[in-house]
Write a protein that holds these residues in place. Structure first.
Motif, PDB file in Angstrom:
ATOM      1  N   LEU A  23       4.310  75.492  47.209  1.00  0.00           N
ATOM      2  CA  LEU A  23       4.178  74.417  46.266  1.00  0.00           C
ATOM      3  C   LEU A  23       3.795  74.811  44.409  1.00  0.00           C
ATOM      4  O   LEU A  23       5.123  75.059  43.796  1.00  0.00           O
ATOM      5  CB  LEU A  23       4.518  73.097  46.721  1.00  0.00           C
ATOM      6  CG  LEU A  23       5.184  73.294  48.153  1.00  0.00           C
ATOM      7  CD1 LEU A  23       4.696  73.810  49.248  1.00  0.00           C
ATOM      8  CD2 LEU A  23       4.970  70.942  48.712  1.00  0.00           C
ATOM      9  N   ASN A  37       2.811  72.122  42.789  1.00  0.00           N
ATOM     10  CA  ASN A  37       3.093  71.705  41.726  1.00  0.00           C
ATOM     11  C   ASN A  37       2.168  70.628  40.943  1.00  0.00           C
ATOM     12  O   ASN A  37       2.473  70.445  39.755  1.00  0.00           O
ATOM     13  CB  ASN A  37       4.078  70.273  42.654  1.00  0.00           C
ATOM     14  CG  ASN A  37       5.755  70.699  43.389  1.00  0.00           C
ATOM     15  OD1 ASN A  37       5.724  72.028  42.468  1.00  0.00           O
ATOM     16  ND2 ASN A  37       5.664  70.199  43.723  1.00  0.00           N
ATOM     17  N   ILE A  38       0.781  70.842  42.560  1.00  0.00           N
ATOM     18  CA  ILE A  38      -0.565  70.414  40.532  1.00  0.00           C
ATOM     19  C   ILE A  38      -0.944  71.323  40.678  1.00  0.00           C
ATOM     20  O   ILE A  38      -1.750  71.165  39.412  1.00  0.00           O
ATOM     21  CB  ILE A  38      -0.786  69.158  42.048  1.00  0.00           C
ATOM     22  CG1 ILE A  38      -0.161  67.943  42.586  1.00  0.00           C
ATOM     23  CG2 ILE A  38      -2.092  69.084  41.804  1.00  0.00           C
ATOM     24  CD1 ILE A  38      -0.652  67.270  43.441  1.00  0.00           C
ATOM     25  N   PRO A  58       6.139  67.024  56.535  1.00  0.00           N
ATOM     26  CA  PRO A  58       5.126  67.793  55.760  1.00  0.00           C
ATOM     27  C   PRO A  58       3.696  66.716  55.639  1.00  0.00           C
ATOM     28  O   PRO A  58       3.291  65.651  55.240  1.00  0.00           O
ATOM     29  CB  PRO A  58       5.436  68.349  54.581  1.00  0.00           C
ATOM     30  CG  PRO A  58       6.216  66.868  53.896  1.00  0.00           C
ATOM     31  CD  PRO A  58       6.847  66.175  54.788  1.00  0.00           C
ATOM     32  N   TRP A 101       1.632  68.306  52.605  1.00  0.00           N
ATOM     33  CA  TRP A 101       0.786  67.881  51.429  1.00  0.00           C
ATOM     34  C   TRP A 101       0.093  66.571  50.921  1.00  0.00           C
ATOM     35  O   TRP A 101       2.088  65.563  51.276  1.00  0.00           O
ATOM     36  CB  TRP A 101       1.606  68.985  50.150  1.00  0.00           C
ATOM     37  CG  TRP A 101       1.083  70.458  50.532  1.00  0.00           C
ATOM     38  CD1 TRP A 101       0.710  71.432  51.280  1.00  0.00           C
ATOM     39  CD2 TRP A 101       2.512  70.951  51.689  1.00  0.00           C
ATOM     40  NE1 TRP A 101       0.967  71.716  51.675  1.00  0.00           N
ATOM     41  CE2 TRP A 101       1.991  72.210  52.284  1.00  0.00           C
ATOM     42  CE3 TRP A 101       3.743  70.032  52.392  1.00  0.00           C
ATOM     43  CZ2 TRP A 101       2.953  73.205  52.743  1.00  0.00           C
ATOM     44  CZ3 TRP A 101       4.410  71.829  53.109  1.00  0.00           C
ATOM     45  CH2 TRP A 101       3.811  72.783  53.074  1.00  0.00           C
ATOM     46  N   GLY A 102      -0.691  66.350  50.411  1.00  0.00           N
ATOM     47  CA  GLY A 102      -0.482  64.981  49.559  1.00  0.00           C
ATOM     48  C   GLY A 102      -0.844  63.557  50.563  1.00  0.00           C
ATOM     49  O   GLY A 102      -0.649  62.771  49.832  1.00  0.00           O
ATOM     50  N   GLN A 103      -0.898  63.718  51.766  1.00  0.00           N
ATOM     51  CA  GLN A 103      -0.535  63.165  52.288  1.00  0.00           C
ATOM     52  C   GLN A 103      -1.825  62.773  52.897  1.00  0.00           C
ATOM     53  O   GLN A 103      -2.772  63.057  53.256  1.00  0.00           O
ATOM     54  CB  GLN A 103       0.373  63.154  54.034  1.00  0.00           C
ATOM     55  CG  GLN A 103       1.335  63.580  53.402  1.00  0.00           C
ATOM     56  CD  GLN A 103       1.772  62.707  53.566  1.00  0.00           C
ATOM     57  OE1 GLN A 103       1.764  61.451  53.969  1.00  0.00           O
ATOM     58  NE2 GLN A 103       2.591  62.541  52.049  1.00  0.00           N
ATOM     59  N   TRP A 153       7.973  63.535  42.718  1.00  0.00           N
ATOM     60  CA  TRP A 153       7.026  64.772  42.167  1.00  0.00           C
ATOM     61  C   TRP A 153       5.532  64.110  41.900  1.00  0.00           C
ATOM     62  O   TRP A 153       5.561  62.620  41.966  1.00  0.00           O
ATOM     63  CB  TRP A 153       7.468  65.315  40.385  1.00  0.00           C
ATOM     64  CG  TRP A 153       6.477  65.531  39.633  1.00  0.00           C
ATOM     65  CD1 TRP A 153       5.555  65.478  39.178  1.00  0.00           C
ATOM     66  CD2 TRP A 153       6.552  67.154  39.825  1.00  0.00           C
ATOM     67  NE1 TRP A 153       5.146  66.106  38.158  1.00  0.00           N
ATOM     68  CE2 TRP A 153       5.221  67.559  38.986  1.00  0.00           C
ATOM     69  CE3 TRP A 153       7.433  67.777  40.428  1.00  0.00           C
ATOM     70  CZ2 TRP A 153       4.877  68.724  38.107  1.00  0.00           C
ATOM     71  CZ3 TRP A 153       6.635  69.419  40.011  1.00  0.00           C
ATOM     72  CH2 TRP A 153       5.592  69.660  39.058  1.00  0.00           C
ATOM     73  N   PRO A 154       4.512  64.467  41.769  1.00  0.00           N
ATOM     74  CA  PRO A 154       4.471  65.795  42.191  1.00  0.00           C
ATOM     75  C   PRO A 154       3.888  66.409  43.804  1.00  0.00           C
ATOM     76  O   PRO A 154       3.884  67.508  44.339  1.00  0.00           O
ATOM     77  CB  PRO A 154       2.891  66.720  42.196  1.00  0.00           C
ATOM     78  CG  PRO A 154       2.581  65.299  42.101  1.00  0.00           C
ATOM     79  CD  PRO A 154       3.407  63.908  42.237  1.00  0.00           C
ATOM     80  N   GLY A 155       4.610  65.238  44.571  1.00  0.00           N
ATOM     81  CA  GLY A 155       4.829  65.641  46.083  1.00  0.00           C
ATOM     82  C   GLY A 155       6.246  66.577  46.499  1.00  0.00           C
ATOM     83  O   GLY A 155       6.339  67.122  45.950  1.00  0.00           O
ATOM     84  N   PRO A 156       5.557  66.834  48.014  1.00  0.00           N
ATOM     85  CA  PRO A 156       6.563  67.999  48.151  1.00  0.00           C
ATOM     86  C   PRO A 156       8.329  66.816  48.529  1.00  0.00           C
ATOM     87  O   PRO A 156       7.429  65.689  49.006  1.00  0.00           O
ATOM     88  CB  PRO A 156       6.000  67.744  50.086  1.00  0.00           C
ATOM     89  CG  PRO A 156       4.990  67.132  50.632  1.00  0.00           C
ATOM     90  CD  PRO A 156       4.734  66.376  48.620  1.00  0.00           C
ATOM     91  N   TRP A 161      10.247  67.136  51.543  1.00  0.00           N
ATOM     92  CA  TRP A 161      10.887  66.828  53.127  1.00  0.00           C
ATOM     93  C   TRP A 161      11.382  65.715  53.428  1.00  0.00           C
ATOM     94  O   TRP A 161       9.791  65.359  53.820  1.00  0.00           O
ATOM     95  CB  TRP A 161      10.504  68.147  54.021  1.00  0.00           C
ATOM     96  CG  TRP A 161      10.381  69.250  53.237  1.00  0.00           C
ATOM     97  CD1 TRP A 161      11.785  70.299  53.502  1.00  0.00           C
ATOM     98  CD2 TRP A 161       9.499  70.307  52.746  1.00  0.00           C
ATOM     99  NE1 TRP A 161      11.788  71.538  52.520  1.00  0.00           N
ATOM    100  CE2 TRP A 161      10.089  72.088  52.597  1.00  0.00           C
ATOM    101  CE3 TRP A 161       8.195  70.297  51.445  1.00  0.00           C
ATOM    102  CZ2 TRP A 161       9.985  72.540  51.296  1.00  0.00           C
ATOM    103  CZ3 TRP A 161       7.846  71.176  51.263  1.00  0.00           C
ATOM    104  CH2 TRP A 161       7.811  72.324  51.254  1.00  0.00           C
TER     105      TRP A 161
END
Lengths: 134, 134
Positions: A84, A86-87, A108, A110-112, B105-108, B110
């Motif tokens: 990804l 993005n960060i 997904p 990520w970021g959770q 943004w910037p997370g995924p 899906w």
């Protein structure tokens, strides 16, 4: 040749397991999922296609080798692979073992939520098992 | 040789742009992001490492070619590439153009929010531009 410089956030959030031909193989310090990160040891790359064709082939080989080993080791339902960035812009590839009912399944990860660091013993056990299996 | 069978959900959520050497290149019908999907035309595959080494190399080539073209065409900040498959098990690779300030943004992306289908004209324009650039 430039010395490879690892992004500070990748360095903070993960620990080095081993160096493969192209990549650093790192363990994300978040025990909610078995979560590995491959970082090609090349400076100034952010997209997969920034790599040379030879490095792309190497990365494919290392990604599949690590993903297959992680699936065997964990018995996971599904391996998630993602680039990804993005960060953190330095090119890195996530390889995560997922199971039905895990946190965020089937979404997904990520970021959770909030990362839960490993206890030192658990981290070393996992790294040793993975290193042995590779 | 078996006839390739596309997963029903992939068929419903995306449209065929073209067939490459290995993969169907498809457009996800969600205009919130320029979102492409590569589906290797092989039955019974769910993980990247289920493919033969030659198919893995082909997939890497096609992924990078499509990702690079999508970045050029859209001027995106970052391309996101992911093979998840927690819901749809047939092997497929997402290639998404992301920009600062886009939805999520910037997370995924899906599993987030509700897809917004393209108007037919916009869909055909985008598919034509992408097909021409490849």
């Amino acid at each position: 040749m430039d010395i490879f410089r690892l992004d500070e956030r990748l360095a903070r959030d993960s620990v080095l397991i081993t160096k493969l031909g192209l990549c650093q193989l790192r363990l994300q310090n978040d025990k909610r999922w078995p979560w590995l990160v491959l970082v090609p040891q090349r400076n100034g790359m952010s997209e997969l296609f920034d790599l040379t064709p030879l490095d792309q082939a190497m990365l494919t080989f290392e990604t599949n080798q690590v993903a297959s080993t992680l699936k065997d080791l964990t018995g996971a339902t599904k391996i998630n692979v993602g680039a990804l960035g993005n960060i953190v812009r330095q090119l890195h590839i996530h390889i995560i073992a997922r199971n039905e009912g895990d946190e965020c399944w089937p979404g997904p990860i990520w970021g959770q939520g909030t990362p839960i660091p490993y206890a030192d013993d658990d981290k070393h056990d996992f790294m040793k098992k993975l290193g042995g299996a590779l």
